[in-house]
Write an enzyme that holds these catalytic residues in place. Structure first.
Site, PDB file in Angstrom:
ATOM      1  N   GLU A   1       0.866  -1.205   0.157  1.00 41.98           N
ATOM      2  CA  GLU A   1       0.075   0.038  -0.128  1.00 41.98           C
ATOM      3  C   GLU A   1       0.888   1.172   0.155  1.00 41.98           C
ATOM      4  O   GLU A   1       0.609   2.160   0.363  1.00 41.98           O
ATOM      5  CB  GLU A   1      -0.827  -0.039   1.375  1.00 41.98           C
ATOM      6  CG  GLU A   1      -2.065  -0.758   1.129  1.00 41.98           C
ATOM      7  CD  GLU A   1      -2.822  -0.687  -0.022  1.00 41.98           C
ATOM      8  OE1 GLU A   1      -3.505  -1.737  -0.478  1.00 41.98           O
ATOM      9  OE2 GLU A   1      -2.909   0.384  -0.679  1.00 41.98           O
TER      10      GLU A   1
HETATM   11  C1  LIG Z   1       2.648  -9.696  -0.235  1.00 39.37           C
HETATM   12  C2  LIG Z   1       2.485  -8.701  -0.807  1.00 39.37           C
HETATM   13  C3  LIG Z   1       1.204  -8.349  -1.179  1.00 39.37           C
HETATM   14  C4  LIG Z   1       0.907  -7.382  -1.978  1.00 39.37           C
HETATM   15  N1  LIG Z   1      -0.378  -6.923  -2.594  1.00 39.37           N
HETATM   16  C5  LIG Z   1      -0.558  -6.450  -3.487  1.00 39.37           C
HETATM   17  C6  LIG Z   1      -1.882  -5.948  -4.141  1.00 39.37           C
HETATM   18  O1  LIG Z   1      -3.002  -6.815  -3.592  1.00 39.37           O
HETATM   19  N2  LIG Z   1      -2.037  -5.287  -5.378  1.00 39.37           N
HETATM   20  C7  LIG Z   1      -0.898  -4.700  -5.825  1.00 39.37           C
HETATM   21  O2  LIG Z   1      -1.138  -3.977  -7.037  1.00 39.37           O
HETATM   22  N3  LIG Z   1       0.307  -4.719  -5.084  1.00 39.37           N
HETATM   23  C8  LIG Z   1       0.676  -5.489  -4.231  1.00 39.37           C
HETATM   24  N4  LIG Z   1       1.704  -5.602  -3.564  1.00 39.37           N
HETATM   25  C9  LIG Z   1       2.907  -4.931  -4.044  1.00 39.37           C
HETATM   26  C10 LIG Z   1       3.345  -3.668  -3.230  1.00 39.37           C
HETATM   27  O3  LIG Z   1       2.387  -2.607  -3.043  1.00 39.37           O
HETATM   28  C11 LIG Z   1       4.674  -3.051  -3.897  1.00 39.37           C
HETATM   29  O4  LIG Z   1       5.542  -4.143  -3.577  1.00 39.37           O
HETATM   30  C12 LIG Z   1       4.987  -1.939  -3.297  1.00 39.37           C
HETATM   31  O5  LIG Z   1       4.166  -0.856  -3.162  1.00 39.37           O
HETATM   32  C13 LIG Z   1       6.359  -1.445  -3.435  1.00 39.37           C
HETATM   33  O6  LIG Z   1       6.951  -1.526  -5.071  1.00 39.37           O
HETATM   34  P1  LIG Z   1       8.027  -2.455  -5.265  1.00 39.37           P
HETATM   35  O7  LIG Z   1       7.858  -3.700  -4.670  1.00 39.37           O
HETATM   36  O8  LIG Z   1       8.069  -2.345  -6.751  1.00 39.37           O
HETATM   37  O9  LIG Z   1       9.129  -1.683  -4.801  1.00 39.37           O
HETATM   38  P2  LIG Z   1      10.013  -0.394  -5.468  1.00 39.37           P
HETATM   39  O10 LIG Z   1       8.763   0.587  -6.009  1.00 39.37           O
HETATM   40  O11 LIG Z   1      11.023  -0.969  -6.355  1.00 39.37           O
HETATM   41  O12 LIG Z   1      10.640   0.291  -4.204  1.00 39.37           O
HETATM   42  C14 LIG Z   1      11.752  -0.304  -3.801  1.00 39.37           C
HETATM   43  C15 LIG Z   1      12.483   0.849  -2.624  1.00 39.37           C
HETATM   44  O13 LIG Z   1      12.836   1.998  -2.943  1.00 39.37           O
HETATM   45  C16 LIG Z   1      11.895   3.049  -2.469  1.00 39.37           C
HETATM   46  N5  LIG Z   1      11.221   4.149  -3.660  1.00 39.37           N
HETATM   47  C17 LIG Z   1      10.870   3.599  -4.558  1.00 39.37           C
HETATM   48  N6  LIG Z   1      10.787   4.705  -5.417  1.00 39.37           N
HETATM   49  C18 LIG Z   1      11.049   5.778  -4.654  1.00 39.37           C
HETATM   50  C19 LIG Z   1      11.035   7.175  -4.843  1.00 39.37           C
HETATM   51  N7  LIG Z   1      10.451   7.866  -5.610  1.00 39.37           N
HETATM   52  N8  LIG Z   1      11.425   7.850  -3.623  1.00 39.37           N
HETATM   53  C20 LIG Z   1      12.035   7.480  -2.631  1.00 39.37           C
HETATM   54  N9  LIG Z   1      11.948   6.079  -2.703  1.00 39.37           N
HETATM   55  C21 LIG Z   1      11.509   5.465  -3.515  1.00 39.37           C
HETATM   56  C22 LIG Z   1      10.613   2.446  -1.766  1.00 39.37           C
HETATM   57  O14 LIG Z   1      10.426   2.764  -0.539  1.00 39.37           O
HETATM   58  C23 LIG Z   1      11.446   0.733  -1.585  1.00 39.37           C
HETATM   59  O15 LIG Z   1      12.198   1.124  -0.320  1.00 39.37           O
HETATM   60  C24 LIG Z   1       2.014  -6.697  -2.735  1.00 39.37           C
HETATM   61  C25 LIG Z   1       3.199  -6.928  -2.280  1.00 39.37           C
HETATM   62  C26 LIG Z   1       3.639  -7.905  -1.457  1.00 39.37           C
HETATM   63  C27 LIG Z   1       4.899  -8.248  -1.205  1.00 39.37           C
END
Ligand SMILES: Cc1cc2nc3c(=O)[nH]c(=O)nc-3n(C[C@H](O)[C@H](O)[C@H](O)COP(=O)(O)OP(=O)(O)OC[C@H]3O[C@@H](n4cnc5c(N)ncnc54)[C@H](O)[C@@H]3O)c2cc1C
Length: 597
Positions: free
Chosen positions: A441
């Protein structure tokens, strides 16, 4: 075996003594919660969670979900029957609108129940939680026909919902999504793409699954301005609501993950699946944000809920386990050793947990009340003030309360020593389950940036000014009473640190955006520390008044006063250090070249 007992008494205390919900009896929805209704919902909800869902928590974690070669998914043993009982009992309908079969209870009542649901079984609770988010988005942006087609069965729990944003290369940065939507002659769209990490993406609990999917219509801008939102049902739905053909959407895999094993986190493949646009084309992100804002409050609540069950177990263990002697001399000379409770370091962890969790419960319920007021308060000004406050504090509830949940779960595990590290006692599951709430989220880092980059400055800082005024009024009231004067004075000092940090951010954050980025997380934490301090002053004042009036259980209220003092003396002082961190700026954070890491 772990234990769980829903904290109904503390919920009632916050509702009655602190938030005084009876003052809102004239609001729509609150008439459905009149008299003994809240008591009945909480008592029955507690019983269901304790007796039906909690016994499936550990087994569900150990067994997990299974994907079969045909793409179908089986949830852990017992989940199907428990879900049927959950729907049969009307639990999914609590706060849903009456016109779609809901009970139209205030949001604050359903929030209180959801805490118990998540504490008892977070993996199970998420099947319902995602459905509630999807219902919120369809209610806000769906056409009348879409609402009539999907909502009654989703509200009843016969169908579930999901949210599909994330793709392998696009998480936080949703502008990069590649899922395409090709317009069809009949007005529908053919959806093609792969989504990952989709919670509750496939399961065997409901007859149909209504996926809400972000995709770009062909020719749309390839950025956030080109994202649209679609309903993609697992089974297509006939005009009479009957289930038709299987849609071209399937679960390609279940993620092998750290926690919440009982919830199927799926890779979802869309192969030209039939989708129906919700709201306006290219305005999908805004529609999804309606869902996300509600969901963020729900995720904050997950932090509280998992922390609470972990804490309850740590308290029981500290009462039973005997090791060493109290530093002041044997407490139980007749035994070979004293209980863990005599050790100040164990007390430190348990008092911290108690202070953080009870503060967080007050904050989550206060937040739910603001959602009710923002929708239903009779006066436009009151509606706007509530909306301002909940918008400002949503990132704090999501970010800070989930940080608290994880910290409490880890400390509860620590109280168990090595026995917390082995599976049998259930404590390592709470640590694993709590961890995800800090990530999804919108990661907590993203929450912090939302707070600093958007919420603080929104409408010329109107919300934060209103909030500072409320803090000032509470502090003045608290200072006037000897029983609460010290807590009020310490909160005033922390608010002073927050005001100074806010001023520094305003002066430096725009000129150098790296300052804002480097300050964001400690700023969110500082605001969380102060916000819980505010809740503790409110609780201290309510309990001091109850003691003075000779009302209620004196020992309960005295414990509240002691815990308020603990929060003021042991946690509020963090405000000073956080302010100094913020004012340290970005230089040291950004100075090293990447090669130096
Ligand atoms: C168990 C689980 C359930 C989930 N359920 C859902 C779901 O139902 N539907 C859905 O759509 N998604 C879902 N997700 C996805 C989840 O919302 C994302 O994993 C999360 O939003 C982060 O995206 P990412 O993993 O691609 O990380 P990234 O976006 O690649 O981020 C990696 C790191 O970089 C930081 N970061 C990224 N961009 C910036 C920025 N601009 N400035 C500063 N820091 C930054 C982040 O804070 C993080 O620490 C789920 C994930 C998991 C693991």
């Amino acid at each position: 075996m772990p234990i769980y007992s829903a904290p109904v008494r503390d919920t009632r205390y916050v509702l009655d003594a602190v938030l005084q919900v009876e003052r809102y009896a004239n609001l729509p929805g609150f008439e459905n919660a009149a008299g003994d209704m809240i008591e009945a919902v909480l008592a029955e909800g507690a019983r269901f969670c304790e007796e039906v869902l909690f016994p499936l928590n550990q087994s569900g974690d150990q067994q997990g979900c299974t994907r079969h070669p045909d793409g179908s998914v089986t949830t852990p043993a017992g989940f199907k029957a428990a879900y049927a009982a959950f729907a049969e009992g009307g639990w999914p309908t609590l706060a849903a609108p009456a016109e779609f079969g809901g009970q139209a209870m205030p949001h604050i009542v359903s929030t209180a129940f959801e805490e118990y649901l998540v504490s008892a079984n977070m993996g199970f609770a998420m099947y319902n939680g995602l459905t509630m988010g999807a219902i919120a988005a369809i209610l806000a942006k769906g056409s009348d026909a879409q609402k009539a087609t999907y909502l009654p069965r989703m509200v009843a729990g016969t169908w579930s919902g999901t949210m599909n944003l994330t793709e392998p290369h696009a998480g936080t940065d949703l502008g990069m999504i590649r899922t395409r939507a090709e317009p069809q002659a009949d007005g529908s769209h053919a959806i093609t793409g792969t989504k990952i990490f989709i919670s509750s993406g496939e399961q065997d609990l409901t007859e149909n699954i209504i996926h809400l999917v972000l995709a770009k219509v062909s020719g749309a801008p390839d950025n956030v301005k080109g994202i649209s939102l679609f309903i993609v049902p697992k089974y297509l739905v006939g005009p009479d609501g009957s289930l038709g053909a299987r849609n071209a959407v399937s679960c390609g895999a279940i993620e092998d993950k750290m926690g919440i094993h009982a919830n199927a986190t799926c890779v979802m493949n869309y192969d030209g699946a039939t989708g129906f646009l919700i709201g306006e084309e290219n305005k999908g992100l805004a529609a999804m944000f309606i869902m996300m804002n509600a969901a963020r409050l729900g995720v904050g609540l997950q932090g509280l809920a998992v922390g609470e069950v972990a804490y309850q177990n740590a308290v029981r263990y500290a009462r039973e386990r005997r090791q060493g002697r109290a530093p002041t001399g044997p407490a139980d000379p007749g035994e070979k050793a004293d209980t863990l409770f005599v050790h100040p370091d164990i007390r430190r962890m348990l008092m911290e947990a108690k202070a953080l969790l009870e503060g967080a419960r007050a904050l989550c319920l206060w937040g739910a009340l603001q959602v009710d007021l923002a929708h239903h308060a009779p006066d436009e000004g009151e509606r706007q003030a509530a909306d301002d406050l909940i918008s400002l504090l949503t990132p704090v509830i999501k970010g800070h309360v989930t940080d608290i949940g994880y910290q409490v779960a880890t400390n509860a595990q620590q109280v168990y020593g090595g026995h917390g590290y082995v599976r049998e006692n259930g404590m390592e599951q709470y640590v694993r389950d709590a961890r995800i709430s800090m990530i999804y989220e919108g990661t907590n880092g993203v929450q912090a940036m939302d707070l600093v980059g958007r919420k603080l400055a929104a409408n010329g800082g109107r919300a934060v000014q209103t909030w500072f005024r409320l803090l000032g009024e509470e502090i003045a009231g608290g200072r006037a009473e000897p029983a609460t004067a010290d807590v009020a004075a310490r909160l005033e000092s922390a608010v002073g640190q927050l005001r100074a940090a806010t001023q520094w951010l305003m002066q430096n954050g725009v000129a150098n955006p790296n300052h804002a980025g480097a300050a964001a997380y400690p700023y969110m934490t500082l605001m969380g520390v102060v916000t819980l301090g505010w809740m503790w002053l409110r609780m201290a004042r309510a309990s001091a008044a109850a003691i003075a009036a000779g009302q209620g259980d004196r020992a309960f209220h005295e414990a509240k006063l002691v815990t308020a003092r603990f929060y003021a003396e042991r946690i509020l002082p963090d405000a000073g250090a956080l302010r100094r961190k913020i004012e340290g700026g970005a230089e040291a954070v950004m100075a090293l070249p990447i090669e130096a890491f």
